[in-house]
Design an enzyme around this catalytic site. Structure first.
Site, PDB file in Angstrom:
ATOM      1  N   PRO A   1     -80.244  40.188 -21.345  1.00  0.00           N
ATOM      2  CA  PRO A   1     -80.878  41.158 -20.441  1.00  0.00           C
ATOM      3  C   PRO A   1     -80.311  42.564 -20.622  1.00  0.00           C
ATOM      4  O   PRO A   1     -80.874  43.534 -20.130  1.00  0.00           O
ATOM      5  CB  PRO A   1     -80.579  40.596 -19.041  1.00  0.00           C
TER       6      PRO A   1
ATOM      7  N   ARG B   1     -97.105  35.566 -35.435  1.00  0.00           N
ATOM      8  CA  ARG B   1     -98.557  35.763 -35.519  1.00  0.00           C
ATOM      9  C   ARG B   1     -98.923  37.036 -36.272  1.00  0.00           C
ATOM     10  O   ARG B   1    -100.086  37.231 -36.628  1.00  0.00           O
ATOM     11  CB  ARG B   1     -99.197  35.729 -34.124  1.00  0.00           C
TER      12      ARG B   1
ATOM     13  N   GLU C   1     -73.377  31.850 -18.268  1.00  0.00           N
ATOM     14  CA  GLU C   1     -73.016  33.268 -18.097  1.00  0.00           C
ATOM     15  C   GLU C   1     -73.217  34.071 -19.394  1.00  0.00           C
ATOM     16  O   GLU C   1     -73.043  35.285 -19.412  1.00  0.00           O
ATOM     17  CB  GLU C   1     -71.564  33.409 -17.639  1.00  0.00           C
TER      18      GLU C   1
ATOM     19  N   ASP D   1    -105.654  43.518 -30.958  1.00  0.00           N
ATOM     20  CA  ASP D   1    -104.894  43.080 -29.788  1.00  0.00           C
ATOM     21  C   ASP D   1    -104.304  44.256 -29.021  1.00  0.00           C
ATOM     22  O   ASP D   1    -104.060  45.316 -29.595  1.00  0.00           O
ATOM     23  CB  ASP D   1    -103.717  42.200 -30.217  1.00  0.00           C
TER      24      ASP D   1
END
Ligand code: SAM
Length: 264
Positions: A88, A154, A116, A169
């Site tokens: 993160p 992809r 963690e 897309d």
């Protein structure tokens, strides 16, 4: 695209990459995904690969040495590997990064943290890229690595049958995609837009462009500032802005001023 995934939960990953387009890409040899169980590289006879955090506190931390041994077992020089640690705290994953990974000639290695996270010395020694899939916290890096592999795979040539479907897309242009409809032409009283049944290719192309612009104007007007817009696009945006303002259908498009935008 050559991928290696280091994880404590190999079955979670193996199953996910065996389906659909990514599964077929592996069968065709366009993408290779090898999954390695970090526990197998533990020196501990119980195959323990995590431990408590120095300094105390809740949560387990993945040990560094089993990860180093797993990397050594790949049998490659560090310069032949592009190592990614899902985190993160990393740079945000985008379509641009997915495209970059899809063209990578080095082996791509994901080290999936859990609990963690991983011992910081893995980052000090291997100097991986830390990549986040968004500002929220997951239980482990497996889902994040899968998101990145799926988005990059992809874009590898030949993985998606019709390259045009990848090019149109969302974010590829960068505009959001236009709406799609499939059979039957009326569902619970809702018909498909008539133009899509007209057989008039020019009218279909113009409708799709307009609806892609409308989606972007209403949902992500910030993207319009980076898009290469033609004179026709600006005319369509002018119509869209009048239409949505009349219908009060979206508010976010107010962030984009088509009159001051320049053409490509
Ligand atoms: N203590 C860490 C922190 O606050 O930065 C969070 C650890 S998280 C509970 C466990 C693992 O999930 C991380 O090591 C990472 O691999 C993965 N993870 C969690 N959120 C993520 C995100 N937004 N993007 C990528 N990976 C994530």
């Amino acid at each position: 695209m050559q991928c290696d995934l280091l994880t404590l939960f190999p079955d979670m990953v193996k199953s996910a990459v065996s389906y659909s387009i990514v599964g077929r890409a592996q069968a065709k040899g366009l993408v290779t995904i090898r999954v390695h169980n970090i526990r197998e590289f533990s020196e501990d006879r119980h195959r323990v690969a995590d431990d408590t955090s120095y300094g105390g506190g809740a949560g387990m931390v993945l040990k560094a040495e089993p990860i180093f041994r797993a990397i050594d077992a790949l049998g490659q020089e560090r310069s032949c590997l592009r190592i990614i640690v899902p985190s993160p705290q990393g740079v945000t994953f985008t379509q641009r990064l997915a495209r970059d990974l899809s063209h990578e000639s080095r082996r791509l290695v994901w080290i999936c943290g859990h609990y963690e996270g991983i011992d910081e010395r893995v980052k000090s020694r291997l100097e991986p890229e830390e990549v986040s899939i968004g500002d929220y916290v997951l239980t482990g890096g497996e889902l994040s690595a899968l998101v990145m592999i799926d988005a990059a795979a992809r874009l590898v040539a030949g993985v998606v049958g019709d390259p045009a479907s990848v090019e149109q897309d969302s974010f590829s242009v960068p505009l959001l995609d236009f709406p799609h409809y499939t059979k039957p032409h009326t569902v619970r009283g809702y018909p498909v837009p008539a133009v899509l049944l007209s057989g008039n290719h020019a009218a279909v192309r113009r409708w799709r462009r307009k609806e892609a612009l409308r989606n972007t104007y209403c949902k992500r007007p910030d993207l319009l500032r980076e898009a290469s817009l033609t004179r026709e696009d600006l005319e369509l945006l002018s119509d869209i802005s009048q239409e949505v303002n009349k219908e009060h259908r979206c508010v976010r498009g107010e962030d984009f001023n088509h009159e001051s935008a320049s053409t490509a």
